[in-house]
Scaffold this active site. Sequence first.
Site, mmCIF file in Angstrom:
data_model
loop_
_atom_site.group_PDB
_atom_site.id
_atom_site.type_symbol
_atom_site.label_atom_id
_atom_site.label_comp_id
_atom_site.label_asym_id
_atom_site.label_seq_id
_atom_site.Cartn_x
_atom_site.Cartn_y
_atom_site.Cartn_z
ATOM 1 N NE ARG A 32 -5.126 3.609 -6.475
ATOM 2 C CZ ARG A 32 -5.723 4.578 -7.072
ATOM 3 N NH1 ARG A 32 -6.002 5.543 -6.279
ATOM 4 N NH2 ARG A 32 -5.871 4.427 -8.419
ATOM 5 C CE LYS A 33 -4.064 10.701 1.228
ATOM 6 N NZ LYS A 33 -2.971 9.585 1.639
ATOM 7 C CG PHE A 34 -9.756 4.190 -4.287
ATOM 8 C CD1 PHE A 34 -9.646 3.719 -5.541
ATOM 9 C CD2 PHE A 34 -9.842 3.689 -3.248
ATOM 10 C CE1 PHE A 34 -9.008 2.468 -5.650
ATOM 11 C CE2 PHE A 34 -9.261 2.363 -3.218
ATOM 12 C CZ PHE A 34 -8.871 1.657 -4.161
#
Length: 258
Positions: A92-94
Amino acid sequence: DRLKMDFLSRSKLAKSQIAAKLLQLMDMKETTLCLAADLTKADEIVDLVKLAGPHIAVLKIHVDIIEDFNQDFINQLKNLSEKHKFLIMEDRKFGDIGNTVSLQYSKGVYKIAEWADLITVHPVAGPGILDGLKNALKNITDERGIFLITEMSSKGALTTGDYTKQTLTMAETSDLVVGHVCQSNIFLNPGLVQLTPGVKISKASDDLGQQYNTPEAVVNSGADLAVVGRGITEAADKLREVINYKNQLWTAYKNRIN
Ligand code: 6AU
């Protein structure tokens, strides 16, 4: 020296249960392959995982590219992960403030915290992002882990110098951090795992900035887990390529530790 140590010895130095579990299953299954199943139909992903499951350590997906996402898809992945002993990563690469990532992790359509063993996180917002993600796990009993995006594979990436150095420090402050997504041997802690994307046997780049290295080269640069996407998803015989990547990566790891 982390690069000379075997995964089983390193699993004893891991600071979280999930990092230990990951290193143990890599050792047991003799695989360092993280499959990037970047496909847009739920059934296509499930079909690929049925083939690849016995040969991978981690299944990495981008849940927000799936056109027909549904709970049954998640149930099928969870069953396959138990059957074949691999972990599920939502890439998700928050990258927002703590309060926002807490909501993004646990709420919305995907409820990522309920099913993803591992997630990816950009450290750009500072350590509060890790507190926010931890906050979202209050009602989750399963073990969860984070890979920090410390160095990107793409051309001209801004993840350099001080940014990278401070990310290494941030990792040491949180027991949720399992390892770093990075391109080279930039950390010493043998209890952390290096996950390296941009891996392909043949082509050196794509047309959108991705840069590739061979399995052997990334393992020698410290990769413990190697991410392979299109090298497998675009192959005519996908199972053959899964096994091919798995074997090349494992041979390189064996040579590295010996
Ligand atoms: O093998 P590919 O190029 O088809 O796919 C590479 C996969 C994609 C990217 O979203 C991801 O790896 N990735 C990441 C990750 C894993 O976080 C970081 C990065 O720097 N480069 C990269 O390609 O699913």
